[in-house]
Design a protein around this motif. Structure first.
Motif, PDB file in Angstrom:
ATOM      1  N   GLY A  18       4.726  -4.677  -1.147  1.00 10.54           N
ATOM      2  CA  GLY A  18       4.431  -3.327  -0.841  1.00 10.54           C
ATOM      3  C   GLY A  18       3.020  -3.328  -1.886  1.00 10.54           C
ATOM      4  N   LYS A  19       2.510  -4.377  -2.438  1.00 11.36           N
ATOM      5  CA  LYS A  19       1.428  -4.201  -3.210  1.00 11.36           C
ATOM      6  C   LYS A  19       0.699  -5.574  -3.596  1.00 11.36           C
ATOM      7  CE  LYS A  19       3.998  -2.068  -6.043  1.00 11.36           C
ATOM      8  NZ  LYS A  19       4.288  -1.007  -7.062  1.00 11.36           N
ATOM      9  N   THR A  20      -0.637  -5.603  -3.872  1.00  8.01           N
ATOM     10  CA  THR A  20      -1.418  -6.690  -4.478  1.00  8.01           C
ATOM     11  C   THR A  20      -1.486  -6.541  -5.775  1.00  8.01           C
ATOM     12  OG1 THR A  20      -3.597  -5.679  -3.914  1.00  8.01           O
ATOM     13  CG2 THR A  20      -2.561  -6.865  -2.197  1.00  8.01           C
ATOM     14  N   LEU A  21      -1.955  -7.787  -6.401  1.00  2.43           N
ATOM     15  CA  LEU A  21      -2.129  -7.418  -7.802  1.00  2.43           C
ATOM     16  C   LEU A  21      -2.950  -6.426  -8.481  1.00  2.43           C
ATOM     17  CD1 LEU A  21      -1.769  -8.899 -10.630  1.00  2.43           C
ATOM     18  CD2 LEU A  21      -3.964 -10.260 -10.155  1.00  2.43           C
ATOM     19  N   GLY A  22      -3.907  -6.030  -7.509  1.00  4.43           N
ATOM     20  CA  GLY A  22      -4.703  -4.848  -8.067  1.00  4.43           C
ATOM     21  C   GLY A  22      -4.037  -3.510  -7.923  1.00  4.43           C
ATOM     22  N   LYS A  23      -3.069  -3.337  -6.701  1.00  6.67           N
ATOM     23  CA  LYS A  23      -2.362  -2.274  -6.713  1.00  6.67           C
ATOM     24  C   LYS A  23      -1.253  -2.357  -7.564  1.00  6.67           C
ATOM     25  CE  LYS A  23      -3.352  -1.769  -1.519  1.00  6.67           C
ATOM     26  NZ  LYS A  23      -4.685  -2.591  -1.720  1.00  6.67           N
ATOM     27  N   TRP A  24      -0.831  -3.349  -8.079  1.00  2.00           N
ATOM     28  CA  TRP A  24       0.342  -3.382  -8.931  1.00  2.00           C
ATOM     29  C   TRP A  24      -0.117  -2.792 -10.468  1.00  2.00           C
ATOM     30  CZ3 TRP A  24       0.778  -6.659 -13.312  1.00  2.00           C
ATOM     31  CH2 TRP A  24       1.960  -6.622 -14.230  1.00  2.00           C
ATOM     32  N   LEU A  25      -1.472  -3.482 -10.711  1.00  2.00           N
ATOM     33  CA  LEU A  25      -2.149  -2.951 -11.737  1.00  2.00           C
ATOM     34  C   LEU A  25      -2.283  -1.483 -12.248  1.00  2.00           C
ATOM     35  CD1 LEU A  25      -4.715  -5.912 -12.528  1.00  2.00           C
ATOM     36  CD2 LEU A  25      -2.680  -5.517 -13.981  1.00  2.00           C
ATOM     37  N   LEU A  26      -2.739  -0.959 -10.833  1.00  2.00           N
ATOM     38  CA  LEU A  26      -3.009   0.459 -10.856  1.00  2.00           C
ATOM     39  C   LEU A  26      -1.923   1.353 -10.355  1.00  2.00           C
ATOM     40  CD1 LEU A  26      -6.528   0.147  -9.148  1.00  2.00           C
ATOM     41  CD2 LEU A  26      -5.932   0.742 -11.440  1.00  2.00           C
ATOM     42  N   LYS A  27      -0.618   0.730 -10.329  1.00  2.00           N
ATOM     43  CA  LYS A  27       0.560   1.333 -10.004  1.00  2.00           C
ATOM     44  C   LYS A  27       0.476   2.151  -8.482  1.00  2.00           C
ATOM     45  CE  LYS A  27       1.952   2.012 -14.965  1.00  2.00           C
ATOM     46  NZ  LYS A  27       2.445   0.793 -15.139  1.00  2.00           N
ATOM     47  N   VAL A  28       0.049   1.404  -7.561  1.00  2.00           N
ATOM     48  CA  VAL A  28      -0.262   1.967  -6.266  1.00  2.00           C
ATOM     49  C   VAL A  28       0.437   1.084  -5.315  1.00  2.00           C
ATOM     50  CG1 VAL A  28      -1.939   2.133  -4.592  1.00  2.00           C
ATOM     51  CG2 VAL A  28      -2.483   2.790  -6.797  1.00  2.00           C
ATOM     52  N   SER A  29       1.073   1.643  -4.371  1.00  9.43           N
ATOM     53  CA  SER A  29       1.656   0.886  -3.488  1.00  9.43           C
ATOM     54  C   SER A  29       1.409   1.458  -1.829  1.00  9.43           C
ATOM     55  CB  SER A  29       3.286   0.745  -3.345  1.00  9.43           C
ATOM     56  OG  SER A  29       3.688   2.045  -3.269  1.00  9.43           O
ATOM     57  N   ALA A  43       0.789  -5.172   8.467  1.00 14.86           N
ATOM     58  CA  ALA A  43       0.177  -5.250   6.968  1.00 14.86           C
ATOM     59  C   ALA A  43      -0.934  -6.176   7.531  1.00 14.86           C
ATOM     60  CB  ALA A  43       1.160  -6.152   6.060  1.00 14.86           C
ATOM     61  N   LEU A  44      -0.775  -7.106   8.647  1.00 10.87           N
ATOM     62  CA  LEU A  44      -1.931  -7.791   8.854  1.00 10.87           C
ATOM     63  C   LEU A  44      -3.280  -7.106   9.427  1.00 10.87           C
ATOM     64  CD1 LEU A  44      -3.302 -10.701   9.187  1.00 10.87           C
ATOM     65  CD2 LEU A  44      -1.934 -10.952  11.420  1.00 10.87           C
ATOM     66  N   LYS A  45      -2.652  -6.266  10.205  1.00  9.38           N
ATOM     67  CA  LYS A  45      -3.745  -5.132  11.119  1.00  9.38           C
ATOM     68  C   LYS A  45      -4.228  -4.247  10.146  1.00  9.38           C
ATOM     69  CE  LYS A  45      -4.022  -1.129  14.240  1.00  9.38           C
ATOM     70  NZ  LYS A  45      -3.207  -0.341  15.178  1.00  9.38           N
ATOM     71  N   ARG A  46      -3.639  -3.568   8.919  1.00  7.34           N
ATOM     72  CA  ARG A  46      -4.334  -2.867   7.909  1.00  7.34           C
ATOM     73  C   ARG A  46      -5.291  -3.805   7.234  1.00  7.34           C
ATOM     74  NH1 ARG A  46      -4.195  -1.707   2.530  1.00  7.34           N
ATOM     75  NH2 ARG A  46      -4.243   0.415   2.284  1.00  7.34           N
ATOM     76  N   THR A  47      -4.941  -4.951   6.742  1.00  2.00           N
ATOM     77  CA  THR A  47      -5.806  -5.704   6.117  1.00  2.00           C
ATOM     78  C   THR A  47      -6.992  -6.110   6.769  1.00  2.00           C
ATOM     79  OG1 THR A  47      -3.983  -6.564   4.750  1.00  2.00           O
ATOM     80  CG2 THR A  47      -6.111  -7.804   4.571  1.00  2.00           C
ATOM     81  N   PHE A  48      -6.795  -6.549   7.971  1.00  3.33           N
ATOM     82  CA  PHE A  48      -8.059  -6.835   8.814  1.00  3.33           C
ATOM     83  C   PHE A  48      -8.957  -5.486   8.900  1.00  3.33           C
ATOM     84  CE2 PHE A  48     -10.288  -6.633  12.860  1.00  3.33           C
ATOM     85  CZ  PHE A  48     -10.894  -8.166  12.933  1.00  3.33           C
ATOM     86  N   LEU A  49      -8.297  -4.347   9.156  1.00  5.15           N
ATOM     87  CA  LEU A  49      -9.187  -3.000   9.248  1.00  5.15           C
ATOM     88  C   LEU A  49      -9.963  -2.696   7.992  1.00  5.15           C
ATOM     89  CD1 LEU A  49      -6.822  -0.999  11.496  1.00  5.15           C
ATOM     90  CD2 LEU A  49      -8.977  -2.146  12.270  1.00  5.15           C
ATOM     91  N   VAL A  50      -9.070  -3.156   6.915  1.00  3.71           N
ATOM     92  CA  VAL A  50      -9.770  -2.806   5.662  1.00  3.71           C
ATOM     93  C   VAL A  50     -11.089  -3.722   5.586  1.00  3.71           C
ATOM     94  CG1 VAL A  50      -9.822  -3.345   3.190  1.00  3.71           C
ATOM     95  CG2 VAL A  50      -7.969  -2.099   4.345  1.00  3.71           C
ATOM     96  N   TYR A  51     -11.023  -5.215   5.765  1.00  7.87           N
ATOM     97  CA  TYR A  51     -12.115  -6.013   5.837  1.00  7.87           C
ATOM     98  C   TYR A  51     -13.199  -5.697   6.925  1.00  7.87           C
ATOM     99  CZ  TYR A  51     -10.411  -8.397   1.707  1.00  7.87           C
ATOM    100  OH  TYR A  51      -9.798  -8.487   0.537  1.00  7.87           O
TER     101      TYR A  51
END
Length: 91
Positions: A18-29, A43-51
């Motif tokens: 539910g999070k990446t390393l950066g999201k974990w550090l910022l307490k975001v999910s 998750a794949l669709k969301r990540t693709f759209l982010v990029y």
């Protein structure tokens, strides 16, 4: 090739944790609108759209333009276009 590998890796992290390393550090999910972990396809669709929509696949100077557009959408609507498209919530 490295961007494709990272998109798959980030999608797997969002799906299983539910999070990446950066999201974990910022307490975001990131979860779906029903507060469940994302499926791998979402998750794949969301990540693709982010990029695509947020980072323009890291192509300068287009990246700056897409980041400005994403920031304006976030501050005016309270969510990003990729989270709206994928029905996800960032907490």
């Amino acid at each position: 090739i490295s961007l494709v590998v990272y998109i798959l890796f980030e999608s797997a992290l969002l799906c299983f944790v539910g999070k990446t390393l950066g999201k974990w550090l910022l307490k975001v999910s990131v979860k779906d609108n029903e507060d469940h972990l994302l499926t791998f396809s979402v998750a794949l669709k969301r990540t693709f759209l982010v990029y695509f929509k947020g980072l323009a696949f890291m192509v300068p100077p287009i990246t700056i333009i897409t980041q400005i557009i994403a920031y304006k959408a976030l501050t005016s609507r309270g969510t990003t276009s990729w989270d709206s498209d994928c029905h996800t919530t960032v907490t």
